[in-house]
Design a protein around this motif. Structure first.
Motif, PDB file in Angstrom:
ATOM      1  N   GLN A 105       0.826  -1.203   0.000  1.00 19.49           N
ATOM      2  CA  GLN A 105       0.000   0.000   0.000  1.00 19.49           C
ATOM      3  C   GLN A 105       0.866   1.261   0.000  1.00 19.49           C
ATOM      4  N   HIS A 106       1.474   1.540  -1.129  1.00 21.57           N
ATOM      5  CA  HIS A 106       2.217   2.767  -1.345  1.00 21.57           C
ATOM      6  C   HIS A 106       2.331   2.978  -2.853  1.00 21.57           C
ATOM      7  N   ARG A 107       2.750   4.168  -3.243  1.00 23.12           N
ATOM      8  CA  ARG A 107       2.902   4.457  -4.659  1.00 23.12           C
ATOM      9  C   ARG A 107       4.061   3.681  -5.259  1.00 23.12           C
ATOM     10  N   THR A 108       3.947   3.438  -6.559  1.00 19.30           N
ATOM     11  CA  THR A 108       4.998   2.670  -7.230  1.00 19.30           C
ATOM     12  C   THR A 108       6.319   3.417  -7.210  1.00 19.30           C
ATOM     13  N   SER A 109       6.282   4.736  -7.339  1.00 20.70           N
ATOM     14  CA  SER A 109       7.519   5.521  -7.330  1.00 20.70           C
ATOM     15  C   SER A 109       8.215   5.521  -5.973  1.00 20.70           C
ATOM     16  N   GLU A 110       7.488   5.165  -4.913  1.00 14.53           N
ATOM     17  CA  GLU A 110       8.062   5.144  -3.572  1.00 14.53           C
ATOM     18  C   GLU A 110       8.445   3.741  -3.124  1.00 14.53           C
ATOM     19  N   CYS A 111       8.455   2.781  -4.040  1.00 15.13           N
ATOM     20  CA  CYS A 111       8.754   1.397  -3.673  1.00 15.13           C
ATOM     21  C   CYS A 111      10.239   1.253  -3.345  1.00 15.13           C
ATOM     22  N   THR A 112      10.516   0.605  -2.240  1.00 13.27           N
ATOM     23  CA  THR A 112      11.896   0.333  -1.825  1.00 13.27           C
ATOM     24  C   THR A 112      12.237  -1.151  -1.881  1.00 13.27           C
ATOM     25  N   ASN A 113      11.283  -1.969  -2.282  1.00  9.33           N
ATOM     26  CA  ASN A 113      11.489  -3.417  -2.340  1.00  9.33           C
ATOM     27  C   ASN A 113      11.372  -3.867  -3.796  1.00  9.33           C
ATOM     28  N   ARG A 114      12.328  -3.445  -4.610  1.00  5.65           N
ATOM     29  CA  ARG A 114      12.275  -3.753  -6.032  1.00  5.65           C
ATOM     30  C   ARG A 114      12.528  -5.223  -6.336  1.00  5.65           C
ATOM     31  N   ASP A 115      13.178  -5.919  -5.451  1.00  2.96           N
ATOM     32  CA  ASP A 115      13.478  -7.335  -5.703  1.00  2.96           C
ATOM     33  C   ASP A 115      12.255  -8.220  -5.539  1.00  2.96           C
ATOM     34  N   HIS A 116      11.265  -7.767  -4.792  1.00  3.10           N
ATOM     35  CA  HIS A 116      10.057  -8.557  -4.568  1.00  3.10           C
ATOM     36  C   HIS A 116       8.975  -8.101  -5.538  1.00  3.10           C
ATOM     37  N   THR A 117       8.383  -9.041  -6.284  1.00  7.36           N
ATOM     38  CA  THR A 117       7.327  -8.735  -7.251  1.00  7.36           C
ATOM     39  C   THR A 117       6.046  -9.455  -6.883  1.00  7.36           C
ATOM     40  N   CYS A 118       4.958  -8.799  -7.157  1.00 11.09           N
ATOM     41  CA  CYS A 118       3.642  -9.393  -6.909  1.00 11.09           C
ATOM     42  C   CYS A 118       2.639  -8.726  -7.843  1.00 11.09           C
ATOM     43  N   CYS A 119       1.839  -9.547  -8.534  1.00  8.53           N
ATOM     44  CA  CYS A 119       0.826  -9.050  -9.459  1.00  8.53           C
ATOM     45  C   CYS A 119      -0.526  -9.030  -8.759  1.00  8.53           C
ATOM     46  N   ILE A 120      -1.170  -7.861  -8.775  1.00  5.37           N
ATOM     47  CA  ILE A 120      -2.465  -7.733  -8.108  1.00  5.37           C
ATOM     48  C   ILE A 120      -3.562  -8.433  -8.907  1.00  5.37           C
ATOM     49  N   SER A 121      -3.496  -8.387 -10.208  1.00  2.00           N
ATOM     50  CA  SER A 121      -4.540  -9.010 -11.034  1.00  2.00           C
ATOM     51  C   SER A 121      -4.508 -10.532 -10.934  1.00  2.00           C
ATOM     52  N   CYS A 122      -3.301 -11.108 -10.978  1.00  8.11           N
ATOM     53  CA  CYS A 122      -3.164 -12.569 -10.947  1.00  8.11           C
ATOM     54  C   CYS A 122      -3.017 -13.123  -9.529  1.00  8.11           C
ATOM     55  N   GLU A 123      -2.755 -12.245  -8.535  1.00 12.98           N
ATOM     56  CA  GLU A 123      -2.545 -12.665  -7.153  1.00 12.98           C
ATOM     57  C   GLU A 123      -1.436 -13.703  -7.058  1.00 12.98           C
ATOM     58  N   THR A 124      -0.309 -13.405  -7.683  1.00 11.46           N
ATOM     59  CA  THR A 124       0.841 -14.290  -7.665  1.00 11.46           C
ATOM     60  C   THR A 124       2.102 -13.454  -7.585  1.00 11.46           C
ATOM     61  N   ASN A 125       3.182 -14.052  -7.091  1.00 10.94           N
ATOM     62  CA  ASN A 125       4.461 -13.347  -6.968  1.00 10.94           C
ATOM     63  C   ASN A 125       5.436 -13.744  -8.070  1.00 10.94           C
ATOM     64  N   ASN A 126       4.933 -14.303  -9.178  1.00  9.11           N
ATOM     65  CA  ASN A 126       5.806 -14.681 -10.289  1.00  9.11           C
ATOM     66  C   ASN A 126       6.207 -13.482 -11.144  1.00  9.11           C
ATOM     67  N   HIS A 127       5.424 -12.418 -11.105  1.00  6.96           N
ATOM     68  CA  HIS A 127       5.705 -11.247 -11.910  1.00  6.96           C
ATOM     69  C   HIS A 127       5.029 -10.048 -11.268  1.00  6.96           C
ATOM     70  N   ALA A 128       5.367  -8.852 -11.765  1.00  4.54           N
ATOM     71  CA  ALA A 128       4.788  -7.614 -11.249  1.00  4.54           C
ATOM     72  C   ALA A 128       3.521  -7.255 -12.031  1.00  4.54           C
TER      73      ALA A 128
END
Length: 533
Positions: A390-413
């Motif tokens: 729950q933060h803006r994409t430009s303020e993300c500090t965890n670039r190594d971790h990816t998670c897709c909201i549409s697919c509900e999976t951590n395989n991609h962003a």
């Protein structure tokens, strides 16, 4: 036929029939109304949902033109018969008899085709309309040329109709302070102003300058659709274009249609802002000067990685022939062979005065879901397109971790263009947009209408071996089904650790004691088999 002519309809003769088919884009302007072309128009009519007034009018127009074509063909045949009859050789009378026999045979074949077509149309509203006319000649003219085995490509028909509309359209860009900007004039006033500007450039040899539709976008641009392509071409000439814009608004500019393409893996040494390098690219690929109207990088330079050496470049070409040849054959840049492809529509929303209409899959920059934009989002908090926190994409500090909201999976962003949800939506839009199903910009050349092959199924990684719990039983023999399965402990080899094998398999016998050969003198070093009942 006289009863049909007496019906109240805008199509009353062959002249009005040609005008109606040309105006409704069912016929290509300039092409003769031959039997084959009229057959294509009938096939186009059969694809319409139901038999509405437009379809009835189109059928009526085709009937008039078919009657006209039949009279011309009959006149040609009569002329040939007369020339043959007055020939000095009496032997040609036999040829006349053969021609008459052939004509009777063709008439019988035509009658058979009409009967088959009538049987196929039973239960349809079109058949009811034809039978209501009670005119055998009208029915024969309407159904002539329909092949029982012919098929219609719906996408090709839609593409041809859209290209005909594009050829008649003119885009006018207005400045922000123009008196014709949105909100300053009504649509009726804008239409009157355009009509007066068109009347000011009418000359003796000019075609009929009538408009079919006028649309104004939110940013102030005006899209004028002329009634005929000849009128649009006449208006696009340099002299007439200047006179028209001066009469409409001296600051108005008529924009030419451009064709966006993407040059893949372009070296970053190329500068798209350099006029000299742009002209050198045109000269190297034998393009006319000023063919490239715009060039920019697809991804902003600030988002490149330090090791990145090639990027994608998007350019706008004003010539579809140069664009299609570059897509087909590739281009060269400083003697480097590069591939080029057509740029499909990017995620945008139309700017019509009516309610915005999504024309490509668009993702909300706030909640990262598809189907709306951020200013229409009702979410209470921002969601990161990279990690889904729950933060803006430009303020993300965890670039190594990816998670897709549409697919509900951590395989991609969520921003990944390989996201299954994004690809599914793109496929749905490609099915509705005829231009996205072909790799070229359609022109008069037939090879530019080639369809793209279907995309292969995405690669899926095989499931991992089950390292926990008892093994699954697989029946190889009757005795082996009731025999216990074997597994290895953590001292097994790296390739077989945690795997299960049937007791009678070759792999099981080979790896049952991985230390038996190298450490046979040390009983404690041998592996222990765990048996599951």
């Amino acid at each position: 036929m006289n009863d049909i002519i007496a019906l109240n309809n805008e199509v009353k003769d062959a002249v009005s029939a040609r005008a109606y088919l040309t105006r409704t884009a069912m016929a290509i302007s300039g092409k003769p109304f031959s039997t084959d072309n009229l057959s294509d128009i009938l096939l186009h009519i059969t694809q319409m949902p139901g038999i509405n007034l437009a379809a009835q009018t189109a059928i009526r127009a085709v009937a008039f033109l078919l009657e006209n074509a039949a009279e011309e063909e009959s006149a040609d045949k009569i002329a040939k018969l007369v020339l043959t009859a007055i020939a000095p050789h009496v032997a040609k009378i036999h040829d006349i008899s053969e021609n008459l026999t052939t004509t009777v045979t063709k008439m019988n074949e035509t009658q058979t085709r009409i009967s088959d077509a009538s049987n196929r149309l039973q239960g349809n509203e079109a058949d009811t309309l034809i039978e209501a006319s009670q005119q055998t000649g009208y029915k024969a003219a309407l159904l002539s040329g329909m092949d029982k085995n012919s098929s219609t490509d719906h996408q090709s028909i839609r593409r041809a109709a859209r290209n005909a509309i594009k050829a008649r359209q003119i885009l006018i860009d207005l400045p922000p302070d123009s008196q014709l900007s949105p909100g300053k004039v009504s649509h009726a006033q804008l239409t009157l102003k355009i009509k007066q500007a068109l009347e000011s450039i009418v000359k003796e040899d000019s075609p009929e300058l009538e408009t079919r539709a006028i649309t104004q976008t939110r940013n102030g641009a005006i899209i004028i659709e002329m009634l005929t392509q000849q009128a649009a071409d006449y208006l696009k000439t340099s002299h007439n274009k200047n006179e028209f814009t001066n009469a409409l608004d001296p600051k108005a500019v008529i924009k030419e249609r451009t064709y966006p393409v993407i040059i893949q893996f372009t070296p970053i040494t190329f500068n798209p802002n350099s006029e000299d390098q742009i002209r050198a690219l045109e000269q190297e690929n034998s393009w006319e000067q000023n063919t490239i109207t715009m060039a920019r990088w697809v991804k902003p330079p600030a988002r490149r990685t330090p090791q990145q050496r090639v990027v994608h470049l998007i350019i706008m070409l004003k010539d579809p022939k140069s664009a299609n040849e570059g897509i087909r054959d590739g281009i060269t840049l400083n003697k480097n062979r590069l591939q080029m492809r057509k740029n499909k529509r990017e995620p945008i929303v139309t700017t019509l005065r009516t309610r915005p209409r999504v024309v490509t899959p668009i993702r909300c920059a706030k909640c990262q879901h598809y189907g709306h934009i951020a200013r229409e989002c009702i979410a209470h908090h921002d969601s990161c397109a990279n990690c889904a926190e729950q933060h803006r994409t430009s303020e993300c500090t965890n670039r190594d971790h990816t998670c897709c909201i549409s697919c509900e999976t951590n395989n991609h962003a969520s921003w990944d263009r390989r996201c299954p949800e994004f690809e599914r939506r793109c496929s749905d839009l490609d099915a509705r947009d005829a231009d996205n199903t072909i790799p070229y910009f359609p022109t008069d050349e037939t090879w530019t209408h080639t369809q793209e092959p279907p995309k292969p199924n995405p690669y899926e990684k095989p499931p991992r071996n089950n390292q926990h719990g008892p093994p699954h039983r697989t029946q190889d023999t009757i005795e082996g089904y009731f025999a216990p399965k074997q597994t290895f402990n953590s001292r097994g080899s790296q390739s077989t650790r945690g795997c299960y094998f049937p007791p009678h398999s070759r792999i099981s016998s080979r790896h049952s004691n991985p230390y038996s050969q190298s450490r046979s003198q040390t009983p404690a070093a041998t592996s222990t088999n765990h048996n599951y009942v």
